[in-house]
Scaffold this motif. Structure first.
Motif, PDB file in Angstrom:
ATOM      1  N   TYR A  28       0.604   1.058  -4.129  1.00 41.86           N
ATOM      2  CA  TYR A  28      -0.683   1.713  -4.377  1.00 41.86           C
ATOM      3  C   TYR A  28      -0.552   3.236  -4.290  1.00 41.86           C
ATOM      4  N   ASP A  62      -8.849   3.081  -7.522  1.00 39.38           N
ATOM      5  CA  ASP A  62     -10.042   3.577  -6.830  1.00 39.38           C
ATOM      6  C   ASP A  62     -11.226   3.639  -7.780  1.00 39.38           C
ATOM      7  N   GLU A  64      -7.863   0.616   2.373  1.00 38.87           N
ATOM      8  CA  GLU A  64      -7.378   0.276   1.037  1.00 38.87           C
ATOM      9  C   GLU A  64      -6.599  -1.044   0.984  1.00 38.87           C
ATOM     10  N   VAL A  99     -10.889  -0.760  -5.730  1.00 43.63           N
ATOM     11  CA  VAL A  99     -10.818  -0.570  -4.280  1.00 43.63           C
ATOM     12  C   VAL A  99     -12.171  -0.212  -3.683  1.00 43.63           C
ATOM     13  N   ALA A 119     -12.630   5.064  -0.287  1.00 43.26           N
ATOM     14  CA  ALA A 119     -11.379   4.636   0.332  1.00 43.26           C
ATOM     15  C   ALA A 119     -10.436   5.815   0.512  1.00 43.26           C
ATOM     16  N   ASN A 140       0.836  -1.194   0.000  1.00 43.84           N
ATOM     17  CA  ASN A 140       0.000   0.000   0.000  1.00 43.84           C
ATOM     18  C   ASN A 140       0.874   1.249   0.000  1.00 43.84           C
ATOM     19  N   SER A 162      -4.954   4.113   5.245  1.00 46.48           N
ATOM     20  CA  SER A 162      -4.583   2.967   4.411  1.00 46.48           C
ATOM     21  C   SER A 162      -5.309   1.683   4.788  1.00 46.48           C
TER      22      SER A 162
END
Length: 338
Positions: free
Chosen positions: A65, A104, A304, A110, A260, A44, A301
């Protein structure tokens, strides 16, 4: 497998054209000496601990990410931790790729994963990405003359790699152009460079893709049950809850809005029984509560990270057996309940 081949697979799973305009996505670090990609590390956030892990497992590509390089930089020095990591990646010959908001926005990404934690429902996108069908993008605009149309079409053909663009016009004024995915952004920029077309440029929404999700749940749940479902879905022992005005833990949640990460700007003004996001400011929470909307926060985070496991499976099946996709064990939210 060559790096460019992996990047093609990543583009198929989540086109970078879906990312927000302010974001910094794509290949951020590219080694000067190409080497086969045998090990991919998913994380992440790229931190010092994750970089140590990447080196230890002989990683060839880190998919982070969040982009470790976001703002423009004028130097690469050791005192800045993000710059230090970029230098370390270059020295180790490790490529770094960041998808961020493309994950996203993409359908099944996500935010769809996050809202799915509360059960099935009728899901809609809160903020649609502009575009058209995945096989092509239809742009509509107006021109004042045939000469202007010819000039614009020459620019658009250059954007589309020299291929023939399909277009039609009505009464010499209204024009409809279809271009491929890779040509969408430069084509829009070219059109916006002309005063008259920019006033009437139309980009239809790309249904199913965009920021945030709202779900009308098939089976309404209580706020207490929603908390437990999300704890299980996110793998967390604690969440933060703000009850909406007049609500109790036993109040029913029929519809939920999620985003997210830091989702207040996307969730603001959305009518829902419950907001779910990583973080919101004190006053943003107060605004939601005053309107009767309860809020669940997981920290940034944590809203996510769980998607990485989902993405790992989707990526692995598209890669040869010679490539191993590993989830980072060192990656974690910097905040914890103590």
């Amino acid at each position: 497998m060559e790096l460019k081949e992996v990047l093609q697979v990543l583009e198929q799973l989540a086109p970078l054209s879906l990312a927000e305009s302010w974001d910094n996505v794509g290949l951020l670090v590219e080694p000067s000496k190409p080497r086969p990609v045998k090990t991919i590390l998913l994380t992440n956030d790229l931190t010092d601990a994750v970089m140590e892990e990447a080196v230890a497992v002989s990683c060839d590509l880190i998919i982070s990410y969040h982009p470790p390089l976001f703002r423009p930089i004028k130097r690469l020095v050791q005192k800045d931790w993000k710059q230090r990591l970029a230098v370390r990646a270059v020295e180790a010959g490790i490529a770094v790729f960041s998808p961020h908001t493309s994950w996203d926005c993409v359908k099944g990404g996500v935010n769809d994963w996050l809202v799915g934690g509360l059960g099935s429902g009728q899901v809609s996108v809160l903020s649609q990405v502009l575009g058209a069908a995945s096989h092509g993008h239809k742009l509509e605009f107006t021109v004042r003359s045939a000469e202007e149309l010819n000039m614009i079409m020459e620019e658009l053909k250059a954007c589309d790699g020299g291929t023939t663009l399909q277009h039609s016009d009505s009464s010499g004024i209204h024009v409809s152009v279809t271009c491929c995915d890779s040509a969408l952004t430069p084509s829009v920029q070219a059109l916006l460079g002309h005063g008259t077309p920019s006033q009437s440029l139309t980009i239809p929404p790309l249904l199913g893709h965009g920021q945030g999700r709202c779900s009308v749940l098939d089976q309404p749940v209580t706020i207490r049950a929603a908390v437990q479902k999300l704890k299980s879905h996110l793998g967390l022992s604690h969440l933060r809850l703000a009850l909406g005005w007049g609500q109790t833990p036993e109040s029913s949640v029929c519809n939920v809005a999620v985003c997210a990460g830091s989702g207040a700007s996307v969730l603001n003004g959305v009518k829902a029984d419950l907001y779910v996001t990583g973080e919101m400011s004190h006053h943003e929470v107060l605004d939601a509560v005053a309107k009767g909307t309860s809020v669940i926060l997981s920290d940034h985070s944590n809203s996510e990270r769980g998607y990485l496991a989902v993405f790992r499976e989707r990526l692995a099946v598209r890669l040869p057996d010679s490539v191993t996709v590993v989830l980072s064990k060192a990656d974690r939210d910097p905040l914890e309940v103590v």
